[in-house]
Design an enzyme around this catalytic site. Structure first.
Site, PDB file in Angstrom:
ATOM      1  CG  ASP A 288      -1.957  -1.077   1.219  1.00  0.00           C
ATOM      2  OD1 ASP A 288      -2.341  -1.494   0.112  1.00  0.00           O
ATOM      3  OD2 ASP A 288      -2.392  -1.500   2.303  1.00  0.00           O
TER       4      ASP A 288
ATOM      5  CG  ASP B  77      -6.880  -1.289  -1.515  1.00  0.00           C
ATOM      6  OD1 ASP B  77      -7.183  -2.496  -1.618  1.00  0.00           O
ATOM      7  OD2 ASP B  77      -5.943  -0.878  -0.817  1.00  0.00           O
TER       8      ASP B  77
END
Length: 220
Positions: free
Chosen positions: A134, A148
């Site tokens: 991330d 995401d």
């Protein structure tokens, strides 16, 4: 006899949405994985956050063993199974795909699921236990990635499709499509009625359901 679509036309009508799903899925997976490679090379996992839009949006490298918001950090293998289930369900649903909107939504969902699944399967610390890369920081709330974003957009498109009454096969829950389905259901019900098993459709049937023979004296 009601008109039925040519069987050779049905696959052609579904070919375009299916192709869109494949293209979107591929594009999301490629964009997600390339962006993660860039993040791993350009960002320091222990370094400070780089603000892009004030404190609203920034870059911060995080290797996440859990789900969004770092939920279930000790259950990486469970999240891997969930991602696999999502992939299987979407692939099976694609067989009935006839809607462009659903194709876009499922393509984004499938691409996002595969993007993060690749991390869980192939990245350290091991197979099915890999940490997801991330790097997109939203305020001080959480850090995510391109996969995401695709999944969130897919969820929004699914809500729109449901509110519009659009089904996976491209038909609607209201309008001409619904009218045709109701007519087909009515014809099916009529075709399935057996006149020998009752007298509900007999205009000469009495209140008890027994047929009345014209000219007879029912009182004896």
């Amino acid at each position: 006899m009601p008109d039925t679509p040519d069987e050779s036309v049905v696959p052609a009508r579904r070919r375009t949405p299916l192709a869109l799903l494949v293209v979107v899925t591929f594009a999301v997976v490629v964009a997600d994985q390339l962006s993660k490679v860039w993040a791993l090379n350009a960002l320091d996992e222990n370094g400070p956050r780089r603000d892009l839009i004030g404190g609203l949006l920034g870059l911060q490298l995080v290797k996440n063993p859990g789900a969004a918001l770092s939920i279930a950090t000790g259950m990486t293998w469970v999240l891997t199974l969930v991602a696999l289930v999502v992939v299987v369900v979407v692939v099976r649903a694609a067989r009935n795909l006839g809607s462009t909107l659903w194709a876009l939504a499922l393509g984004l969902l499938l691409g996002g699921a595969i993007g993060n699944l690749v991390d869980r399967l192939l990245r350290a610390p091991g197979f099915a236990r890999g940490h997801v890369v991330d790097f997109i920081a939203y305020l001080d709330w959480f850090v995510g990635n391109v996969a995401d974003i695709a999944i969130v957009v897919a969820a929004g498109l699914v809500v729109i499709a449901v509110l519009r009454g659009e089904r996976l096969d491209g038909t609607r829950d209201h309008g001409p499509d619904a009218a045709r389905r109701d007519a087909a259901d009515t014809e099916t019900d009529d075709a399935g009625h057996d006149p020998a098993d009752g007298t509900a459709d007999d205009p000469l049937a009495d209140a008890a359901g027994a047929p009345v023979v014209p000219g007879s004296d029912v009182d004896g």
